[in-house]
Write an enzyme that holds these catalytic residues in place. Structure first.
Site, short mmCIF file in Angstrom:
data_model
loop_
_atom_site.label_atom_id
_atom_site.label_comp_id
_atom_site.label_asym_id
_atom_site.label_seq_id
_atom_site.Cartn_x
_atom_site.Cartn_y
_atom_site.Cartn_z
N LYS A 78 0.85 -1.19 0.00
CA LYS A 78 0.00 0.00 0.00
C LYS A 78 0.88 1.24 0.00
O LYS A 78 1.94 1.26 0.64
CB LYS A 78 -0.88 -0.06 1.25
N SER A 153 -9.69 1.21 3.26
CA SER A 153 -8.86 2.05 2.43
C SER A 153 -7.81 1.29 1.61
O SER A 153 -7.23 1.83 0.69
CB SER A 153 -8.15 3.09 3.30
N SER A 177 -9.79 -1.50 7.19
CA SER A 177 -9.24 -1.18 5.88
C SER A 177 -8.48 -2.30 5.19
O SER A 177 -8.11 -2.18 4.04
CB SER A 177 -8.32 0.05 5.98
#
Length: 485
Positions: A78, A153, A177
């Site tokens: 990420k 997310s 997330s």
């Protein structure tokens, strides 16, 4: 089956037997990314040259018999992890050109084990979102249906695995997330206990809630990746100095006598019918495997979302104060004085959702409101944690849905922040309690979208959590279904 469809363990075997080289493997995944990036938008930055150089080094290690468990395996992280020499944007305009001078501890541990970093994955801006629609680099699209969200997310981390762009990835989980996008994309995602994995070098959203974890195609692959990144780090004051068990060795133990708790507050009116059906079927599978199913209560669940959006936004307000246009990141042009530069830089650099949360958090911390909001939320958080600890006196793991619905359509909830926030109603309490949770596929909706099952474990008992998840996986075929991308 192509190389890019294989699991991390299968690829590990291919490399160790020299059936394929790391360079060949890396090229295969880079080709897959090139063919599918336009449909999914999972990557923000691709590190093609660095990846091929790392793959060549990995092949030398493999040839010399000096291989670690991850040597030569392509992975991605990420874009919230600092990566030396590679830009780290946090999916925000304010950090669009920021190049980190060092690696986050989790990234450094992957590299130490010889992993090949393919690139940085798309996300909600500063990890603030539940659909990956707040990214300054465009929304991530669900590989099962590009008209639907991938979840957030860590949407890029889940979608990249589901789209076979990477065999596994790292994400972060502040309120769901990792688990929510894993559920929406039909992959496995693990949020470890707070303190199990170092947060050093991870750009902070809410420091008392953020946690690093793996996403992969199956439970064993998640265990392999967790093994690589878990453990004490003196650079992170919240990292806990506990021995890391052998997660893979624990997977094969049976479930006889194991107690699974069903929190009555999580099986509520309004739960999507397909989700309810899939979770009920999963409970039956566990009964068939010899587990005892008991009802438990987490009575303060109804306060979790309100509690979270006070604590998380207050911490975000503090953490994001550093982005002022002075030391790094975007600086507004033609500002009239220092205060105007602050205001313009932050106004231009932050997106609408980030601004909303900064304002909420600043208000909650402001003079006259601190006790009424932030302090009270911290007291409620303690009650929520006690609920979980009492429940674990009656069971070994908890079983719940991951999300109230399967993946929703792009744009469906962007105009209604409260509805968006409620997408994480079943995952947020686990972060507030600081314990571990895992999402794994357990069914499909009538519209052909994946449905996830959430398992919640005792603090620092990821081994049991993985074992319980693995047993379900071995008894079903949901994890073998692939997105029709």
């Amino acid at each position: 089956m192509s190389l890019t469809e294989l699991s991390l363990h299968d690829l590990q075997q291919q490399l160790q037997t020299r059936a394929v080289s790391s360079v060949e493997l890396t090229r295969a995944f880079l080709s897959r990314i090139a063919a599918t990036q336009g449909q999914v938008n999972a990557f923000i930055t691709l590190c093609e040259d660095q990846a091929l150089a790392a793959a060549e080094a990995a092949d030398r290690r493999l040839a010399a018999g000096d291989a670690a468990p991850l040597t030569g395996l392509p992975l991605a992280v990420k874009d919230i992890f600092n990566t030396a020499g590679v830009r780290t944007t946090c999916a925000s305009k304010i950090l669009a050109d920021y190049v980190a001078p060092y690696d986050a501890t989790a990234v450094a541990r992957l590299k130490d084990q010889g992993a090949v970093l393919l690139g940085k994955l798309n996300m909600d801006e500063f990890a603030m979102g539940s659909s990956n629609e707040t990214s300054a680099f465009g929304a991530v699209k669900n590989p099962w249906n590009p008209a639907c969200v991938a979840g957030g997310s860590s949407g890029g981390s889940a979608a990249a695995v589901a789209a076979c762009q990477v065999p596994a990835s790292l994400g972060t989980d502040t309120g769901g997330s990792i688990r929510q996008p894993a559920s929406h994309c039909g992959v496995v995602g693990l949020k470890p206990t707070y303190g199990r994995v170092s947060r050093y070098g991870v750009i902070a959203y809410a420091s008392s809630l953020d946690q690093v974890g793996p996403l992969a195609r199956n439970v064993a692959d998640c265990a392999l990746l967790l093994q690589a990144v878990a453990g004490h780090d003196p650079l992170d004051s919240t990292s806990v100095d506990l021995a890391v068990p052998d997660y893979l060795a624990a997977l094969g133990e049976g479930l006889a006598g194991l107690r699974i708790g069903l929190p009555r507050e999580y099986f509520i009116a309004g739960l999507d019918a397909d989700v309810q059906k899939a979770v009920a079927a999963a409970i039956d599978v566990y009964r068939g495997l010899g587990a005892e199913v008991v009802e438990v209560s987490l009575p303060h669940t109804e306060y979790a979302v309100a509690c979270y959006y006070l604590i998380a936004t207050a911490e975000a307000s503090s953490n994001l104060a550093r982005y002022d246009g002075v030391r790094y990141g975007l600086r507004a042009e033609a500002a009239q004085g220092l205060l105007d530069m602050y205001m313009q830089s932050r106004g231009q650099g932050f997106g609408a959702e980030v601004k909303r949360r900064i304002m909420l958090g600043t208000y909650a911390l402001s003079s006259g409101y601190y006790d009424a909001y932030y302090l009270k939320a911290q007291k409620v958080r303690t009650l929520i944690r006690r609920d979980f600890l009492r429940a674990f006196d009656q069971c070994d793991v908890l079983l719940t849905p991951v999300a109230p619905t399967p993946a929703f359509r792009l744009g469906e909830k962007t105009a209604d922040p409260l509805q968006m926030y409620l997408s994480d109603i079943f995952t947020i309490p686990v972060n507030l309690a600081g314990t571990c949770g895992l999402a794994l596929p357990c069914g499909m909706s009538g519209a052909g979208l994946p449905i996830g099952l959430q398992l919640v474990g005792k603090p620092f008992d990821e081994a049991t959590l993985l074992r319980v998840a693995h047993a379900f996986e071995q008894a079903t075929d949901w994890h073998r279904k692939t997105a029709p991308l």
